[in-house]
Each structure stands twice: as structure tokens, then as C-alpha cells.
Design a protein around this motif. Structure first.
Motif, PDB file in Angstrom:
ATOM      1  N   MET A  28       0.749  -1.211  -0.076  1.00  0.00           N
ATOM      2  CA  MET A  28       0.123  -0.244  -0.088  1.00  0.00           C
ATOM      3  C   MET A  28       0.919   1.198  -0.159  1.00  0.00           C
ATOM      4  O   MET A  28       1.824   1.455   0.942  1.00  0.00           O
ATOM      5  N   ASN A  29       0.736   2.122  -0.956  1.00  0.00           N
ATOM      6  CA  ASN A  29       1.666   3.417  -1.010  1.00  0.00           C
ATOM      7  C   ASN A  29       1.054   4.430  -0.161  1.00  0.00           C
ATOM      8  O   ASN A  29       0.009   4.333   0.581  1.00  0.00           O
ATOM      9  N   ARG A  30       1.779   5.520  -0.255  1.00  0.00           N
ATOM     10  CA  ARG A  30       1.475   6.693   0.641  1.00  0.00           C
ATOM     11  C   ARG A  30       0.203   7.158   0.248  1.00  0.00           C
ATOM     12  O   ARG A  30      -0.768   7.453   0.985  1.00  0.00           O
ATOM     13  N   GLN A  31      -0.279   7.131  -1.241  1.00  0.00           N
ATOM     14  CA  GLN A  31      -1.603   7.809  -1.385  1.00  0.00           C
ATOM     15  C   GLN A  31      -2.829   6.852  -1.111  1.00  0.00           C
ATOM     16  O   GLN A  31      -3.664   7.390  -0.551  1.00  0.00           O
ATOM     17  N   ALA A  32      -2.662   5.559  -1.241  1.00  0.00           N
ATOM     18  CA  ALA A  32      -3.604   4.690  -0.887  1.00  0.00           C
ATOM     19  C   ALA A  32      -3.906   4.915   0.886  1.00  0.00           C
ATOM     20  O   ALA A  32      -5.018   5.085   1.155  1.00  0.00           O
ATOM     21  N   GLN A  33      -2.787   5.168   1.499  1.00  0.00           N
ATOM     22  CA  GLN A  33      -3.019   5.419   2.979  1.00  0.00           C
ATOM     23  C   GLN A  33      -3.651   6.645   3.338  1.00  0.00           C
ATOM     24  O   GLN A  33      -4.668   6.596   4.024  1.00  0.00           O
ATOM     25  N   ALA A  34      -3.431   7.638   2.480  1.00  0.00           N
ATOM     26  CA  ALA A  34      -4.050   8.955   2.476  1.00  0.00           C
ATOM     27  C   ALA A  34      -5.533   8.736   2.160  1.00  0.00           C
ATOM     28  O   ALA A  34      -6.456   9.258   3.043  1.00  0.00           O
ATOM     29  N   LEU A  93      -9.024  16.185  12.177  1.00  0.00           N
ATOM     30  CA  LEU A  93      -7.567  15.975  12.276  1.00  0.00           C
ATOM     31  C   LEU A  93      -7.120  15.054  11.006  1.00  0.00           C
ATOM     32  O   LEU A  93      -6.157  15.210  10.331  1.00  0.00           O
ATOM     33  N   LEU A  94      -8.007  13.980  11.033  1.00  0.00           N
ATOM     34  CA  LEU A  94      -7.763  12.877  10.206  1.00  0.00           C
ATOM     35  C   LEU A  94      -7.768  13.179   8.829  1.00  0.00           C
ATOM     36  O   LEU A  94      -7.255  12.991   7.878  1.00  0.00           O
ATOM     37  N   ILE A  95      -9.041  14.245   8.333  1.00  0.00           N
ATOM     38  CA  ILE A  95      -9.361  14.489   6.985  1.00  0.00           C
ATOM     39  C   ILE A  95      -8.248  15.470   6.669  1.00  0.00           C
ATOM     40  O   ILE A  95      -7.554  15.295   5.560  1.00  0.00           O
ATOM     41  N   ALA A  96      -7.753  16.393   7.392  1.00  0.00           N
ATOM     42  CA  ALA A  96      -6.762  17.355   7.433  1.00  0.00           C
ATOM     43  C   ALA A  96      -5.369  16.741   6.953  1.00  0.00           C
ATOM     44  O   ALA A  96      -4.654  16.906   5.999  1.00  0.00           O
ATOM     45  N   ALA A  97      -5.084  15.593   7.851  1.00  0.00           N
ATOM     46  CA  ALA A  97      -3.675  14.906   7.671  1.00  0.00           C
ATOM     47  C   ALA A  97      -3.823  14.001   6.235  1.00  0.00           C
ATOM     48  O   ALA A  97      -2.782  14.084   5.482  1.00  0.00           O
ATOM     49  N   ALA A  98      -5.057  13.587   5.846  1.00  0.00           N
ATOM     50  CA  ALA A  98      -5.343  12.954   4.504  1.00  0.00           C
ATOM     51  C   ALA A  98      -4.724  13.700   3.332  1.00  0.00           C
ATOM     52  O   ALA A  98      -4.072  13.470   2.581  1.00  0.00           O
ATOM     53  N   VAL A  99      -5.414  15.067   3.378  1.00  0.00           N
ATOM     54  CA  VAL A  99      -5.447  15.892   2.296  1.00  0.00           C
ATOM     55  C   VAL A  99      -4.018  16.485   2.137  1.00  0.00           C
ATOM     56  O   VAL A  99      -3.527  16.560   0.893  1.00  0.00           O
ATOM     57  N   MET A 100      -3.483  16.613   3.219  1.00  0.00           N
ATOM     58  CA  MET A 100      -2.189  17.374   3.519  1.00  0.00           C
ATOM     59  C   MET A 100      -0.950  16.192   2.804  1.00  0.00           C
ATOM     60  O   MET A 100      -0.071  16.609   2.027  1.00  0.00           O
ATOM     61  N   ASP A 153       2.224  14.461  -1.544  1.00  0.00           N
ATOM     62  CA  ASP A 153       2.978  13.363  -2.221  1.00  0.00           C
ATOM     63  C   ASP A 153       2.590  13.556  -3.897  1.00  0.00           C
ATOM     64  O   ASP A 153       3.316  13.269  -4.691  1.00  0.00           O
ATOM     65  N   LEU A 154       1.435  14.438  -4.241  1.00  0.00           N
ATOM     66  CA  LEU A 154       1.247  14.693  -5.608  1.00  0.00           C
ATOM     67  C   LEU A 154       2.138  15.677  -6.175  1.00  0.00           C
ATOM     68  O   LEU A 154       2.557  15.571  -7.518  1.00  0.00           O
ATOM     69  N   ARG A 155       2.492  16.762  -5.260  1.00  0.00           N
ATOM     70  CA  ARG A 155       3.339  17.522  -5.718  1.00  0.00           C
ATOM     71  C   ARG A 155       4.879  17.398  -5.980  1.00  0.00           C
ATOM     72  O   ARG A 155       5.652  18.077  -6.347  1.00  0.00           O
ATOM     73  N   SER A 156       5.326  16.292  -5.082  1.00  0.00           N
ATOM     74  CA  SER A 156       6.646  16.023  -4.892  1.00  0.00           C
ATOM     75  C   SER A 156       7.218  15.096  -6.101  1.00  0.00           C
ATOM     76  O   SER A 156       6.322  14.286  -6.784  1.00  0.00           O
ATOM     77  N   PRO A 157       8.326  15.413  -6.501  1.00  0.00           N
ATOM     78  CA  PRO A 157       8.716  14.640  -7.895  1.00  0.00           C
ATOM     79  C   PRO A 157       8.936  13.233  -7.614  1.00  0.00           C
ATOM     80  O   PRO A 157       9.552  12.881  -6.281  1.00  0.00           O
ATOM     81  N   ARG A 158       8.646  12.407  -8.302  1.00  0.00           N
ATOM     82  CA  ARG A 158       8.976  10.879  -7.950  1.00  0.00           C
ATOM     83  C   ARG A 158      10.229  10.397  -8.322  1.00  0.00           C
ATOM     84  O   ARG A 158      10.980  10.779  -9.278  1.00  0.00           O
ATOM     85  N   VAL A 159      10.851   9.584  -7.321  1.00  0.00           N
ATOM     86  CA  VAL A 159      12.094   9.203  -7.470  1.00  0.00           C
ATOM     87  C   VAL A 159      11.949   7.675  -7.891  1.00  0.00           C
ATOM     88  O   VAL A 159      11.287   6.910  -7.026  1.00  0.00           O
ATOM     89  N   HIS A 160      12.487   7.289  -9.103  1.00  0.00           N
ATOM     90  CA  HIS A 160      12.069   5.933  -9.540  1.00  0.00           C
ATOM     91  C   HIS A 160      13.479   4.979  -9.341  1.00  0.00           C
ATOM     92  O   HIS A 160      14.606   5.519  -9.721  1.00  0.00           O
ATOM     93  N   ASP A 161      13.142   3.794  -8.823  1.00  0.00           N
ATOM     94  CA  ASP A 161      14.456   3.096  -8.514  1.00  0.00           C
ATOM     95  C   ASP A 161      14.614   2.214 -10.051  1.00  0.00           C
ATOM     96  O   ASP A 161      13.471   1.720 -10.356  1.00  0.00           O
TER      97      ASP A 161
END
Length: 240
Positions: free
Chosen positions: A1-7, A44-51, A56-64
Motif C-alpha cells: 500500500m503506497n502513501r496515496q492509498a494510505q491517505a 484532524l484525520l481529514i486534514a492529515a489525509a489532504v496534506m 505526495d502529488l506535488r513532490s517529484p517521484r524518484v524511480h528505482d
């Protein structure tokens, strides 16, 4: 489960808690006074999920890069998806409040109540409305002295007693449904007949010195002499 799915799961969970807290559904889980804390936790849960999603969406993805030896492959544990189950439970299932089954499995909570050596006089009214806990406490610890010569109005649900006769019960909470315990009162006189368990009734009656023992914890269970009774809808707040 990636970070977006967790959010996303966190967002759904916070939304489910908020939905339950805005309506009356939360009363099946916790006491009424905890509503502000549930709303705050949901926000708080909603705010943490949105943040988390925004970051995660605005950060550049690093590919292995896989160099052929599989070192670049990462497999997230699938057990994390089990977190979806409580979310689906809140969104899709509305369990009933604790009722006659829970009352039958637990001993009366009166055994753990602090006795008061000096009970104040009941307020004016005929009949005077009293809670199940107040009536049971006065009947057992005060030996009914503050109940004598008064007509009483008590509300609870029907549950089956150890002798097969109907009793009146109501669940009390310290915090949430997980610590719910029943207050039980036996009925004599005009006892309801052919009334299914979990039916809510309003009973008008008077104190009687009759008692019995709860077979679950051997605590004293007082009785109420029934004058009249009326079937009523389940109240919004079913716990005391």
C-alpha cells in the motif's frame, strides 16, 4: 500500500467518523458528551489525509531502476488494506445499540456502584421520572426510604430474567460501548406479557422491597411494582 492509498483510507475513515458524529449514529458507540472530541478527531484525520495527498502529488517521484537483480523492486505489505474494513463498517453497517443479549451476558452494574448513605429527596412530580440507575441505587442502598409513597416513571428495554419472566434493563457507559454494563430491575404487579426482548417500555409504578440475585455476578437486583406500562420507540440516547 503506497502513501496515496494510505491517505485515501485515512480520508475515508475521517469522513465516516464525521458523518457518524454529525448525526445520532455515534450515540451507539460512545456517550453523548464525547461528540466534540469525535468531530475534532475526524477533522484532524481529514486534514492529515489532504496534506499527505497534496505533498505526495506535488513532490517529484524518484524511480528505482532495476539492474536485473530485482534490488529495485519494492512490494508493500498487503495487510495494510485491512484498514479498509473498519471504514466500510462505519459507512455501510449501522449496528444496534447494546440490548437484551448484552444485558443477559453481564451481571448488573449495581455491584460496582458507590453507595450513598444520604440520598436526597426526589423532585416534585406525579409520577416522578427517575433513571434506572437512580431507582436501583435508592432501592438497594437506601432500602427504598426515598422512594416510599411516590409514583415513579422508569424507562428501559425488556429483557428476559433468569426465571423466564420479563425484566427492565438499561445499559450504562463509563466511556464507550466497549465498557457498557446493564442495570437490571425486576418487575412485579402488572408485568408486561408477550412483549419481545429489546422492546422499549415506559413503566409507571412504585417501590417494592422484593429483590433477587443476578445469577451472573450474584449482585442484588431490586424490583418495581408495575402499575401501568406503555410501549415506546427506542430513545435517541439509549445509554445512561
Amino acid at each position: 500500500m503506497n502513501r496515496q492509498a494510505q491517505a485515501v483510507i485515512m480520508l475515508l475513515f475521517g469522513g465516516a467518523i464525521l458523518k457518524a458524529s454529525i448525526g445520532d449514529l455515534y450515540l451507539r458507540y460512545v456517550k453523548e458528551g464525547l461528540r466534540p472530541f469525535l468531530i475534532a478527531a475526524a477533522l484532524l484525520l481529514i486534514a492529515a489525509a489532504v496534506m499527505t495527498l497534496w505533498y505526495d502529488l506535488r513532490s517529484p517521484r524518484v524511480h528505482d531502476h532495476d539492474h536485473g537483480d530485482g534490488a529495485g523492486e519494492h512490494h508493500e505489505p498487503r495487510v495494510g488494506w485491512l484498514l479498509v474494513l473498519p471504514v466500510l463498517g462505519l459507512l455501510l453497517v449501522a449496528p444496534p445499540a447494546l440490548g437484551s443479549y448484552a444485558a443477559g451476558q453481564s451481571g448488573t452494574a449495581l455491584a460496582g456502584v458507590q453507595s450513598d448513605s444520604d440520598y436526597p429527596a426526589l423532585p416534585e412530580g406525579d409520577p416522578v421520572k427517575v433513571t434506572m440507575l437512580d431507582y436501583a441505587s435508592r432501592a438497594v442502598f437506601d432500602e427504598g426510604k426515598s422512594l416510599t409513597d411516590r409514583r415513579l416513571l422508569v424507562t428501559g428495554f425488556v429483557t428476559q430474567g433468569p426465571d423466564g419472566q420479563p425484566m427492565l434493563a438499561r445499559m450504562i457507559l463509563s466511556c464507550c460501548a466497549a465498557d457498557g454494563r446493564p442495570i437490571k430491575v425486576g418487575l412485579s404487579g402488572n408485568v408486561p406479557s408477550n412483549v419481545p426482548s429489546d422492546t422499549w417500555i415506559e413503566v409507571t409504578g412504585a417501590y417494592t422491597a422484593q429483590t433477587t440475585k443476578d445469577p451472573v455476578n450474584q449482585a442484588t437486583v431490586p424490583y418495581l411494582e408495575v402499575e401501568t406500562w406503555t410501549e415506546i420507540p427506542a430513545p435517541k440516547q439509549q445509554y445512561e
